[in-house]
Scaffold this motif. Structure first.
Motif, PDB file in Angstrom:
ATOM      1  N   VAL A 216      -5.851  15.546  13.878  1.00 33.59           N
ATOM      2  CA  VAL A 216      -4.803  16.578  13.994  1.00 33.59           C
ATOM      3  C   VAL A 216      -3.689  16.429  12.963  1.00 33.59           C
ATOM      4  N   PHE A 217      -3.636  15.301  12.263  1.00 31.92           N
ATOM      5  CA  PHE A 217      -2.527  15.059  11.342  1.00 31.92           C
ATOM      6  C   PHE A 217      -2.854  15.554   9.932  1.00 31.92           C
ATOM      7  N   GLN A 218      -1.886  16.197   9.319  1.00 30.16           N
ATOM      8  CA  GLN A 218      -2.026  16.633   7.931  1.00 30.16           C
ATOM      9  C   GLN A 218      -1.720  15.501   6.960  1.00 30.16           C
ATOM     10  N   LEU A 219      -0.859  14.581   7.386  1.00 29.10           N
ATOM     11  CA  LEU A 219      -0.400  13.532   6.475  1.00 29.10           C
ATOM     12  C   LEU A 219      -0.137  12.238   7.236  1.00 29.10           C
ATOM     13  N   ALA A 220      -0.519  11.123   6.624  1.00 27.30           N
ATOM     14  CA  ALA A 220      -0.158   9.796   7.119  1.00 27.30           C
ATOM     15  C   ALA A 220       0.593   9.072   6.006  1.00 27.30           C
ATOM     16  N   ASN A 241      -8.686  17.949   5.291  1.00 26.43           N
ATOM     17  CA  ASN A 241      -7.931  18.102   4.039  1.00 26.43           C
ATOM     18  C   ASN A 241      -6.636  17.292   4.054  1.00 26.43           C
ATOM     19  N   GLY A 242      -6.527  16.370   5.018  1.00 27.47           N
ATOM     20  CA  GLY A 242      -5.322  15.558   5.135  1.00 27.47           C
ATOM     21  C   GLY A 242      -5.262  14.470   4.075  1.00 27.47           C
ATOM     22  N   LYS A 243      -4.104  13.855   3.953  1.00 27.90           N
ATOM     23  CA  LYS A 243      -3.898  12.833   2.928  1.00 27.90           C
ATOM     24  C   LYS A 243      -3.235  11.606   3.537  1.00 27.90           C
ATOM     25  N   PHE A 244      -3.595  10.438   2.989  1.00 24.63           N
ATOM     26  CA  PHE A 244      -3.004   9.154   3.366  1.00 24.63           C
ATOM     27  C   PHE A 244      -2.218   8.650   2.160  1.00 24.63           C
ATOM     28  N   VAL A 245      -0.900   8.453   2.317  1.00 17.18           N
ATOM     29  CA  VAL A 245      -0.053   8.000   1.220  1.00 17.18           C
ATOM     30  C   VAL A 245       0.466   6.601   1.527  1.00 17.18           C
ATOM     31  N   ASN A 262      -9.156   0.062  -0.411  1.00 17.76           N
ATOM     32  CA  ASN A 262      -8.874   1.466  -0.099  1.00 17.76           C
ATOM     33  C   ASN A 262      -9.110   2.363  -1.305  1.00 17.76           C
ATOM     34  N   LEU A 263      -8.773   1.851  -2.476  1.00 15.22           N
ATOM     35  CA  LEU A 263      -8.896   2.633  -3.699  1.00 15.22           C
ATOM     36  C   LEU A 263     -10.333   2.727  -4.190  1.00 15.22           C
ATOM     37  N   LEU A 264     -11.076   1.631  -4.081  1.00 13.70           N
ATOM     38  CA  LEU A 264     -12.342   1.525  -4.797  1.00 13.70           C
ATOM     39  C   LEU A 264     -13.603   1.668  -3.947  1.00 13.70           C
ATOM     40  N   VAL A 265     -13.527   1.311  -2.673  1.00 12.77           N
ATOM     41  CA  VAL A 265     -14.742   1.342  -1.855  1.00 12.77           C
ATOM     42  C   VAL A 265     -15.028   2.775  -1.398  1.00 12.77           C
ATOM     43  N   PRO A 266     -16.161   3.336  -1.786  1.00 12.17           N
ATOM     44  CA  PRO A 266     -16.476   4.711  -1.387  1.00 12.17           C
ATOM     45  C   PRO A 266     -16.806   4.806   0.097  1.00 12.17           C
ATOM     46  N   SER A 267     -16.721   6.020   0.607  1.00 12.23           N
ATOM     47  CA  SER A 267     -16.908   6.232   2.045  1.00 12.23           C
ATOM     48  C   SER A 267     -18.304   5.822   2.507  1.00 12.23           C
ATOM     49  N   PHE A 268     -19.334   6.028   1.659  1.00 12.90           N
ATOM     50  CA  PHE A 268     -20.694   5.694   2.099  1.00 12.90           C
ATOM     51  C   PHE A 268     -20.934   4.182   2.156  1.00 12.90           C
ATOM     52  N   ARG A 274     -10.802  10.096   3.686  1.00 17.42           N
ATOM     53  CA  ARG A 274      -9.723  11.044   3.423  1.00 17.42           C
ATOM     54  C   ARG A 274      -9.048  10.696   2.091  1.00 17.42           C
ATOM     55  N   SER A 275      -8.338  11.674   1.552  1.00 21.18           N
ATOM     56  CA  SER A 275      -7.634  11.484   0.284  1.00 21.18           C
ATOM     57  C   SER A 275      -6.641  10.336   0.402  1.00 21.18           C
ATOM     58  N   TYR A 276      -6.630   9.454  -0.615  1.00 23.05           N
ATOM     59  CA  TYR A 276      -5.780   8.259  -0.589  1.00 23.05           C
ATOM     60  C   TYR A 276      -4.918   8.213  -1.845  1.00 23.05           C
ATOM     61  N   GLN A 277      -3.631   7.960  -1.667  1.00 20.46           N
ATOM     62  CA  GLN A 277      -2.699   7.904  -2.793  1.00 20.46           C
ATOM     63  C   GLN A 277      -1.743   6.737  -2.631  1.00 20.46           C
ATOM     64  N   ILE A 278      -1.557   5.974  -3.694  1.00 17.15           N
ATOM     65  CA  ILE A 278      -0.488   4.982  -3.733  1.00 17.15           C
ATOM     66  C   ILE A 278       0.710   5.641  -4.385  1.00 17.15           C
ATOM     67  N   LEU A 279       1.819   5.699  -3.681  1.00 17.05           N
ATOM     68  CA  LEU A 279       2.992   6.381  -4.213  1.00 17.05           C
ATOM     69  C   LEU A 279       3.611   5.577  -5.352  1.00 17.05           C
ATOM     70  N   VAL A 280       3.806   6.220  -6.465  1.00 17.03           N
ATOM     71  CA  VAL A 280       4.573   5.661  -7.575  1.00 17.03           C
ATOM     72  C   VAL A 280       5.834   6.504  -7.685  1.00 17.03           C
ATOM     73  N   MET A 281       6.940   5.960  -7.176  1.00 16.95           N
ATOM     74  CA  MET A 281       8.169   6.741  -7.103  1.00 16.95           C
ATOM     75  C   MET A 281       8.719   7.038  -8.490  1.00 16.95           C
ATOM     76  N   LYS A 282       9.222   8.245  -8.659  1.00 13.32           N
ATOM     77  CA  LYS A 282       9.791   8.671  -9.927  1.00 13.32           C
ATOM     78  C   LYS A 282      11.263   9.040  -9.743  1.00 13.32           C
TER      79      LYS A 282
END
Length: 342
Positions: A216-220, A241-245, A262-268, A274-282
């Protein structure tokens, strides 16, 4: 001709921890500014875990013989402007964050920053409050705002820390439904900030509790880096279509290994789906202006765990490193003279 000096807390080693090596230098060199930079007379600054984590991770700054000034967040007055700066006036109150500060930070009487790292202090906003918002406010607004719309459900892991207290409020200001986590003693704090649901990680399994709600969550937004499996099992609670930041992480080899996985291991192969992003603050003037407006309007409020005077800076770092602060730790920067000096 010698450069002007200032008082600053500096360290030139990390043996025993950053806080054990901090010393006041009454004759530190005042930072110079470029044509597009601003010299700020700092009146208050706030601490963030990155202020010691980067240093203590083994970066060889002190091995190079540098005397480093920690800190990124600040609120103060414009003392000097570069030749290409026309949007700020001498004496104007400003706040912001020196993004990427490592050795020439804000725990000194003056700091030099580029124009995109600060904005004007809105009328009615307290200096101490504005000093807390730069780094964590920008991190959370950049993690949340591009990924949601009003009515979306957002999960924020770590709601009572210096970052999460702003994450909850920013998500609510954007019209989202917020679920967050904290320990038993901080549940009421998170509720007072607007959280619609609070998961007590002392008494509940976070992943199981989220999974029971379904996708149910759009974003984590993960400000903590634990528990293990929070991302890899995110398909159980995030929309397709949710994202994990990832904003925060555990400062250890295990934490690094988890992020790498989290970055490199594929789902299979057992990775997250789900989409994964490491935040790089600007740096972002627009982001700071939005945060300042929300502070002025009361849609966002600062949560101050404790305010320390200049001489107690090492004690502030000691408390920061416990990881048990409810909100932000502020240090007043002692100015020699002048209106508004603390």
């Amino acid at each position: 001709m010698s450069r002007p000096t200032m008082k600053a807390w500096q360290y030139d080693g990390i043996t025993g921890g950053l806080e054990k090596n901090l010393k006041i230098n009454d004759a530190a060199t005042q930072p110079a500014i470029g044509d597009d930079e601003i010299l700020v007379e700092v009146h208050a600054m706030a601490l963030n875990p990155v202020d010691f984590k980067v240093t203590e991770s083994g970066m060889p700054l002190t091995a190079l013989g540098l005397k480093c000034i920690p800190g990124a967040d600040f609120c103060g007055r414009v003392a000097k402007t570069g030749q290409k700066v026309d949007s700020f006036q001498i004496g104007e109150w400003v706040f912001g964050a020196k993004v990427g500060a490592i050795s020439n930070g804000t725990l000194g009487q003056y700091v030099s920053v580029s124009q995109d790292m600060l904005t004007s202090l809105p009328n009615g906003v307290e200096v101490d409050d504005a000093a807390t918002v730069g780094t964590v406010g920008l991190a959370e607004i950049q993690a949340i705002k591009p990924n949601v719309k009003s009515g979306d459900k957002v999960f924020i892991n770590g709601g009572s820390g210096g970052t999460g207290v702003y994450g909850i409020q920013i998500a609510k200001a954007l019209g989202c439904h917020v679920t967050t986590t904290c320990s038993t003693g901080n549940v009421k704090l998170c509720e007072s900030l607007g959280a619609d649901e609070v998961i007590d990680y002392k008494t509940s399994n976070i992943v199981d509790t989220l999974a029971a709600k379904g996708p149910v969550f759009q974003l984590a937004v993960d400000n903590v880096g634990s528990p293990a499996g929070l991302y890899k099992q995110s398909a159980s609670y995030l929309l397709p279509n949710g994202k994990f930041v990832q904003v925060g992480a555990t400062p250890s080899l295990g934490g690094l290994a988890q992020i790498t996985s989290n970055l490199l291991v594929p789902s299979f192969l057992g990775g997250g789906k789900r989409s994964y992003q490491i935040l790089v603050m600007k740096a972002s003037t627009d982001g700071l202006k939005q945060l300042g407006a929300w502070l002025r309007e009361g849609k966002v409020r600062a949560v101050l765990d404790e305010v320390f005077e200049w001489e107690d800076a090492p004690r502030a770092f000691e408390k920061l490193k416990t990881g048990r602060s409810k909100g932000k730790l502020v240090i007043h920067v002692k100015q020699d003279s002048g209106k508004g000096a603390l």
